[in-house]
Design an enzyme around this catalytic site. Structure first.
Site, PDB file in Angstrom:
ATOM      1  N   SER A  10       0.814  -1.183  -0.041  1.00 51.61           N
ATOM      2  CA  SER A  10       0.100  -0.071   0.047  1.00 51.61           C
ATOM      3  C   SER A  10       0.861   1.181  -0.009  1.00 51.61           C
ATOM      4  O   SER A  10       1.593   1.442   0.810  1.00 51.61           O
ATOM      5  CB  SER A  10      -0.783  -0.078   1.367  1.00 51.61           C
ATOM      6  OG  SER A  10      -1.342   1.312   1.459  1.00 51.61           O
ATOM      7  N   ASP A  37      -4.706   3.392  -1.430  1.00 46.70           N
ATOM      8  CA  ASP A  37      -5.723   3.543  -0.426  1.00 46.70           C
ATOM      9  C   ASP A  37      -6.255   5.066  -0.485  1.00 46.70           C
ATOM     10  O   ASP A  37      -5.543   5.959  -0.237  1.00 46.70           O
ATOM     11  CB  ASP A  37      -4.749   3.430   1.045  1.00 46.70           C
ATOM     12  CG  ASP A  37      -5.184   2.159   1.324  1.00 46.70           C
ATOM     13  OD1 ASP A  37      -3.828   1.414   1.794  1.00 46.70           O
ATOM     14  OD2 ASP A  37      -5.999   1.259   1.206  1.00 46.70           O
ATOM     15  N   MET A 145     -11.049  -5.955   5.759  1.00 51.28           N
ATOM     16  CA  MET A 145     -10.276  -5.034   6.530  1.00 51.28           C
ATOM     17  C   MET A 145      -9.758  -5.698   7.652  1.00 51.28           C
ATOM     18  O   MET A 145     -10.751  -6.080   8.739  1.00 51.28           O
ATOM     19  CB  MET A 145     -11.079  -3.796   6.804  1.00 51.28           C
ATOM     20  CG  MET A 145     -11.097  -2.671   5.571  1.00 51.28           C
ATOM     21  SD  MET A 145      -9.803  -2.230   4.740  1.00 51.28           S
ATOM     22  CE  MET A 145      -8.954  -1.543   5.871  1.00 51.28           C
ATOM     23  N   GLY A 150      -8.586   3.848   7.504  1.00 49.93           N
ATOM     24  CA  GLY A 150      -8.374   5.305   7.648  1.00 49.93           C
ATOM     25  C   GLY A 150      -6.636   5.542   8.081  1.00 49.93           C
ATOM     26  O   GLY A 150      -5.953   6.554   7.447  1.00 49.93           O
ATOM     27  N   PHE A 151      -6.031   4.540   8.468  1.00 44.65           N
ATOM     28  CA  PHE A 151      -4.662   4.825   8.586  1.00 44.65           C
ATOM     29  C   PHE A 151      -3.488   3.353   8.524  1.00 44.65           C
ATOM     30  O   PHE A 151      -4.290   2.464   8.853  1.00 44.65           O
ATOM     31  CB  PHE A 151      -4.375   5.267  10.150  1.00 44.65           C
ATOM     32  CG  PHE A 151      -5.219   6.716  10.475  1.00 44.65           C
ATOM     33  CD1 PHE A 151      -6.441   6.625  10.890  1.00 44.65           C
ATOM     34  CD2 PHE A 151      -4.567   7.877  10.341  1.00 44.65           C
ATOM     35  CE1 PHE A 151      -7.229   7.691  11.277  1.00 44.65           C
ATOM     36  CE2 PHE A 151      -5.246   9.154  10.497  1.00 44.65           C
ATOM     37  CZ  PHE A 151      -6.560   8.916  10.531  1.00 44.65           C
ATOM     38  N   GLY A 152      -2.380   3.536   8.236  1.00 46.94           N
ATOM     39  CA  GLY A 152      -1.441   2.747   8.154  1.00 46.94           C
ATOM     40  C   GLY A 152      -1.020   2.319   9.597  1.00 46.94           C
ATOM     41  O   GLY A 152      -1.132   3.137  10.519  1.00 46.94           O
ATOM     42  N   GLY A 153      -0.091   1.322   9.737  1.00 46.64           N
ATOM     43  CA  GLY A 153       0.649   0.954  11.210  1.00 46.64           C
ATOM     44  C   GLY A 153      -0.225   0.760  12.168  1.00 46.64           C
ATOM     45  O   GLY A 153       0.265   0.621  13.291  1.00 46.64           O
ATOM     46  N   ASP A 183      -6.236  -6.485   4.279  1.00 46.59           N
ATOM     47  CA  ASP A 183      -5.549  -5.165   4.384  1.00 46.59           C
ATOM     48  C   ASP A 183      -5.641  -4.702   5.579  1.00 46.59           C
ATOM     49  O   ASP A 183      -6.600  -4.460   6.401  1.00 46.59           O
ATOM     50  CB  ASP A 183      -6.556  -3.950   3.518  1.00 46.59           C
ATOM     51  CG  ASP A 183      -6.010  -2.793   3.460  1.00 46.59           C
ATOM     52  OD1 ASP A 183      -6.638  -2.053   2.688  1.00 46.59           O
ATOM     53  OD2 ASP A 183      -5.125  -2.360   4.092  1.00 46.59           O
ATOM     54  N   GLY A 184      -4.333  -4.455   6.053  1.00 48.73           N
ATOM     55  CA  GLY A 184      -4.415  -3.775   7.572  1.00 48.73           C
ATOM     56  C   GLY A 184      -3.482  -4.604   8.629  1.00 48.73           C
ATOM     57  O   GLY A 184      -3.934  -6.005   8.918  1.00 48.73           O
ATOM     58  N   GLY A 185      -2.419  -4.165   8.866  1.00 49.32           N
ATOM     59  CA  GLY A 185      -1.486  -4.875   9.995  1.00 49.32           C
ATOM     60  C   GLY A 185      -0.830  -6.287   9.719  1.00 49.32           C
ATOM     61  O   GLY A 185      -0.590  -6.972  10.462  1.00 49.32           O
ATOM     62  N   GLY A 205       1.545  -2.236   4.047  1.00 48.40           N
ATOM     63  CA  GLY A 205       2.160  -0.948   3.830  1.00 48.40           C
ATOM     64  C   GLY A 205       3.455  -0.585   4.595  1.00 48.40           C
ATOM     65  O   GLY A 205       4.349  -0.751   4.393  1.00 48.40           O
ATOM     66  N   SER A 206       3.056  -0.367   6.029  1.00 48.87           N
ATOM     67  CA  SER A 206       4.241   0.051   6.775  1.00 48.87           C
ATOM     68  C   SER A 206       5.213  -1.186   7.071  1.00 48.87           C
ATOM     69  O   SER A 206       6.596  -0.899   7.257  1.00 48.87           O
ATOM     70  CB  SER A 206       3.606   0.442   8.218  1.00 48.87           C
ATOM     71  OG  SER A 206       2.752  -0.756   8.571  1.00 48.87           O
TER      72      SER A 206
HETATM   73  C1  DX5 Z   1      -6.242   1.578   6.187  1.00 46.94           C
HETATM   74  C2  DX5 Z   1      -5.290   1.146   5.172  1.00 46.94           C
HETATM   75  C3  DX5 Z   1      -4.139   0.373   5.706  1.00 46.94           C
HETATM   76  C4  DX5 Z   1      -3.084   0.129   4.729  1.00 46.94           C
HETATM   77  C5  DX5 Z   1      -2.354  -0.841   5.102  1.00 46.94           C
HETATM   78  O1  DX5 Z   1      -7.451   2.330   5.608  1.00 46.94           O
HETATM   79  O2  DX5 Z   1      -5.881   0.465   3.842  1.00 46.94           O
HETATM   80  O3  DX5 Z   1      -4.707  -0.877   6.082  1.00 46.94           O
HETATM   81  O4  DX5 Z   1      -3.616  -0.266   3.427  1.00 46.94           O
HETATM   82  O5  DX5 Z   1      -1.666  -0.265   6.201  1.00 46.94           O
HETATM   83  P1  DX5 Z   1      -0.342  -1.210   7.080  1.00 46.94           P
HETATM   84  O6  DX5 Z   1       0.023  -2.475   6.107  1.00 46.94           O
HETATM   85  O7  DX5 Z   1       0.542  -0.275   7.854  1.00 46.94           O
HETATM   86  O8  DX5 Z   1      -1.389  -1.872   8.205  1.00 46.94           O
HETATM   87 ZN    ZN Z   2      -6.597  -0.433   1.544  1.00 47.55          ZN
END
Ligand code: DX5
Ligand code: ZN
Length: 228
Positions: A10, A37, A145, A150-153, A183-185, A205-206
């Protein structure tokens, strides 16, 4: 059952000051898709980028052999339809949206498909899968999800594993070739658990852009996925 796994970094966690280079570098590091994203500071409390950035990055989404790398757009926006059309024109290869962000889910799916783009639905951690009863045959991608959008990390929400298993059962029952993306974590130390639950495509992402060596991280994820 052997499954083709895809890593979809991401760009939310990429260096926004040199996104073109970041896309090229993560593809050189082995990325299968580029995950976009898109956030509007309305549906989610954050603001990222629009179709013009997708258009600008499209030429960079290629392997060294010149093969196009799919741009996987995740719309965390409301309303959806006009922005989905703009991303289709900007070169998106798949466009996924949250069912609770539209009035007419089936019509929004049809509109994306009509533009020659693969449509997908995104399910938040507390969202029901019921809409799939009526539209699973119409989509090519289901995005689960494992964090709140809304946020990475953020940290992986374990209840997503049960939801991934349920979606995998639905996909196998319908017999259609549908990508199951999470998607996420997602990290090297949990990607295998997510794959064992039934996922085949992993947004990270992160875990990737926060590191110096993209290939080393992506390869380490693939080692986990290949482990017996
Ligand atoms: C949230 C984003 C995150 C991103 C992945 O809305 O969609 O989930 O893509 O971020 P990480 O891999 O850092 O959790
Ligand atoms: Zn995403």
């Amino acid at each position: 059952m052997s499954r083709t796994y895809r890593i979809a970094p991401s760009i939310l966690s990429a260096d926004f000051a040199c996104l073109g280079q970041e896309v090229a570098s993560v593809i050189a590091g082995g990325a299968d898709w580029i995950h976009f994203d898109v956030m509007d500071n309305h549906y989610v409390p954050n603001l990222t980028f629009g179709p013009m950035v997708c258009e600008a990055l499209k030429p960079h989404a290629r392997t060294s052999a010149g093969e196009a790398v799919p741009i996987d757009v995740h719309l965390m926006v409301q309303p959806v339809d006009a922005l989905a059309a703009a991303f289709a024109a900007a070169g998106a290869d798949s466009i996924s949206f949250h069912p609770d962000a539209v009035q007419h889910v089936h019509r929004s799916i049809q509109a994306i498909r009509a533009q020659g783009v693969r449509p997908g639905l995104v399910f938040n951690p507390a969202a029901s899968l019921d809409v799939l009863d009526w539209v699973i045959e119409d989509i090519d991608l289901i995005l689960i999800m494992s964090v709140n959008p809304g946020f990475g990390g953020q940290s992986f929400i374990d209840s997503a594993l049960r939801k991934i298993e349920a979606v995998r059962r639905r996909i196998d029952a319908c017999g259609k070739d549908i990508r199951l993306e999470v998607d996420g974590g997602i990290k090297q130390d949990n990607i295998r658990r997510v794959a064992d639950a039934g996922a085949d495509t992993f947004v990270a992402g992160s875990a990737i852009f926060g590191q110096r060596d993209y290939r080393a991280v992506i390869d380490a994820m693939r080692v986990e996925l290949a482990r017996d």
